[in-house]
Design an enzyme around this catalytic site. Sequence first.
Site, mmCIF file in Angstrom:
data_model
loop_
_atom_site.group_PDB
_atom_site.id
_atom_site.type_symbol
_atom_site.label_atom_id
_atom_site.label_comp_id
_atom_site.label_asym_id
_atom_site.label_seq_id
_atom_site.Cartn_x
_atom_site.Cartn_y
_atom_site.Cartn_z
ATOM 1 N N HIS A 135 -7.605 -5.056 -24.427
ATOM 2 C CA HIS A 135 -6.181 -5.350 -24.619
ATOM 3 C C HIS A 135 -5.848 -6.805 -24.294
ATOM 4 C CE1 HIS A 135 -5.744 -5.436 -20.285
ATOM 5 N NE2 HIS A 135 -4.481 -5.751 -20.402
ATOM 6 N N HIS A 174 -1.970 -9.984 -24.025
ATOM 7 C CA HIS A 174 -1.669 -11.158 -23.199
ATOM 8 C C HIS A 174 -1.857 -12.472 -23.954
ATOM 9 C CE1 HIS A 174 -1.294 -8.356 -19.958
ATOM 10 N NE2 HIS A 174 -2.572 -8.065 -19.924
ATOM 11 N N ASP A 214 1.882 -5.636 -19.471
ATOM 12 C CA ASP A 214 1.179 -4.362 -19.265
ATOM 13 C C ASP A 214 2.151 -3.225 -18.987
ATOM 14 O OD1 ASP A 214 -1.456 -5.276 -19.569
ATOM 15 O OD2 ASP A 214 -1.519 -6.010 -17.509
ATOM 16 N N HIS A 228 15.844 13.723 16.639
ATOM 17 C CA HIS A 228 16.074 14.243 17.996
ATOM 18 C C HIS A 228 15.291 13.463 19.045
ATOM 19 C CE1 HIS A 228 16.352 17.565 15.028
ATOM 20 N NE2 HIS A 228 17.447 17.881 15.696
ATOM 21 N N ASP A 234 -10.440 -2.177 -19.614
ATOM 22 C CA ASP A 234 -9.742 -2.449 -20.873
ATOM 23 C C ASP A 234 -9.636 -3.944 -21.180
ATOM 24 O OD1 ASP A 234 -8.098 -2.442 -23.140
ATOM 25 O OD2 ASP A 234 -7.077 -0.618 -22.502
HETATM 26 FE FE1 FES Z 1 13.666 16.403 15.344
HETATM 27 FE FE2 FES Z 1 11.941 14.552 14.587
HETATM 28 S S1 FES Z 1 12.754 14.877 16.515
HETATM 29 S S2 FES Z 1 12.944 15.977 13.340
HETATM 30 FE FE FE Z 2 -3.292 -6.471 -18.848
#
Ligand code: FES
Ligand code: FE
Length: 454
Positions: A215, A220, A362, A110, A212
């Site tokens: 791992h 890797h 990962d 709006h 970790d």
């Molecule tokens: Fe109506 Fe933002 S102006 S929801």
């Molecule tokens: Fe990793």
Amino acid sequence: RFERIGREPDYSRYMDLKEGWLDRRIFSDADIYEEELYRIFARSWLFVAHESQIPNSGDFLTTHMGEDAVIVARQPDGSIRVMLNSCPHRGNKVCFADAGNTRRFVCNYHGWAFDTAGDLKGMHEEYCYDAGDIDFKNHGLKNVAKVGNYKGLVFATFNSDAPSLEAWLGDFRWYLDMILDNEEGGTEFIGGCIKSVISANWKFGVENFIGDAYHAGWTHDSGTRSMNNGQPFPPIDMDNSYHASVNGHGWEFGTEGVGDLFLLGRPKVMDYYNKIRPKMAERLGEMRSKIFGSVASASIFPNVSFLPGISTFRQWQPKGPMQFELKTWVIVNKNMPDDIKEEVTKGVMQTFGPGGTFEMDDGENWENCTTVNRGVVTRHERLHYRCGIGRQIEHDTLPGIVYRGQYNDANQRGFYQRWLDMMTHDEFGKMPARPEPQLGNVGETRNLPGLFAL
Ligand code: FES
Ligand code: FE
């Protein structure tokens, strides 16, 4: 939920960190996830931006604090405001851009218009409101309770009772300064933000980066060999490497020799760091100049991680119990020459971008950990977090709770201790209001599956 049934949640049944085990349900249970949003994300200091992303008045970016959408905006006086990205009229999202510069945020629905501080300044066909219908002062975008900045990292919290950001980070600042303050001029994020969605619980990302190292040489291995002339991940020096944990934040590192940077396979970046290392030692002391550049990784509670040296900086944004959005940036020293920044960026993309060798390794593991842990039988089996449980030490220089040996679950235990404390205790501050209790006795005898049925 808990008010309704008149009981405090007993999360201590989900873990015993002295014994070193966790209950798998914390990685998929929808009720626990909802409580995390209230108890952890709505009360913690959360990373929202690096100040370099919004240098000028009117610069903004959009992000999330937990699952709450927020706008982070630079004000004309240089300060930074953080406000809900939701219109007070019907709640529509006000800003759809990831980042930009503006004088007004104008709602699509709006046409209500807000300035960069979130104040309502006007709307489409303003004459439709009679005197007394609307108080402009009270219909702006809701600002968060507090905003803080630690050496370029901007944090915000919804919690008006939160301690200062400095107190929240505590002695972890000693470690953070290695990445944020290792050279005059500080740091900046370069390039944009890369977002990817991973079907895993957010905590798997955090706990992986908090400590970790275990791992890395396995998960890797092939990626490491492909980038390092067939050489495997270097062996960990268990005598000269550590886990350090402060307030649930954690950093794992070695103190001897350069390790992490080799992963980039980018000698120019190595040369740069080696060149500034003597100055770094003057700035931060000998010990920290050696830590910076070791095989290291770190997380800031609750949901930020980074790899010093490799320069990936990331946030695990929760999107439900079994999904997170991973946001990644490249963090560099502001005073680095441009060609070195370029090299660092290539290195990050090659390793920890969504198409990077290591990132893919990962993500697959975390997705499978999350989905498999959810099986109705599987979820009742405990997970093992006991590695290195007897190796706590007192260290002359290193602050925090320190454990020797980088292959360790100590920082993970520190992270989950903080998780447990926040999930259990009220002293961390007020939570947002809950929905009103339902009428009748619906909740009084309700036993929530997954919460009370051990
Ligand atoms: Fe109506 Fe933002 S102006 S929801
Ligand atoms: Fe990793």
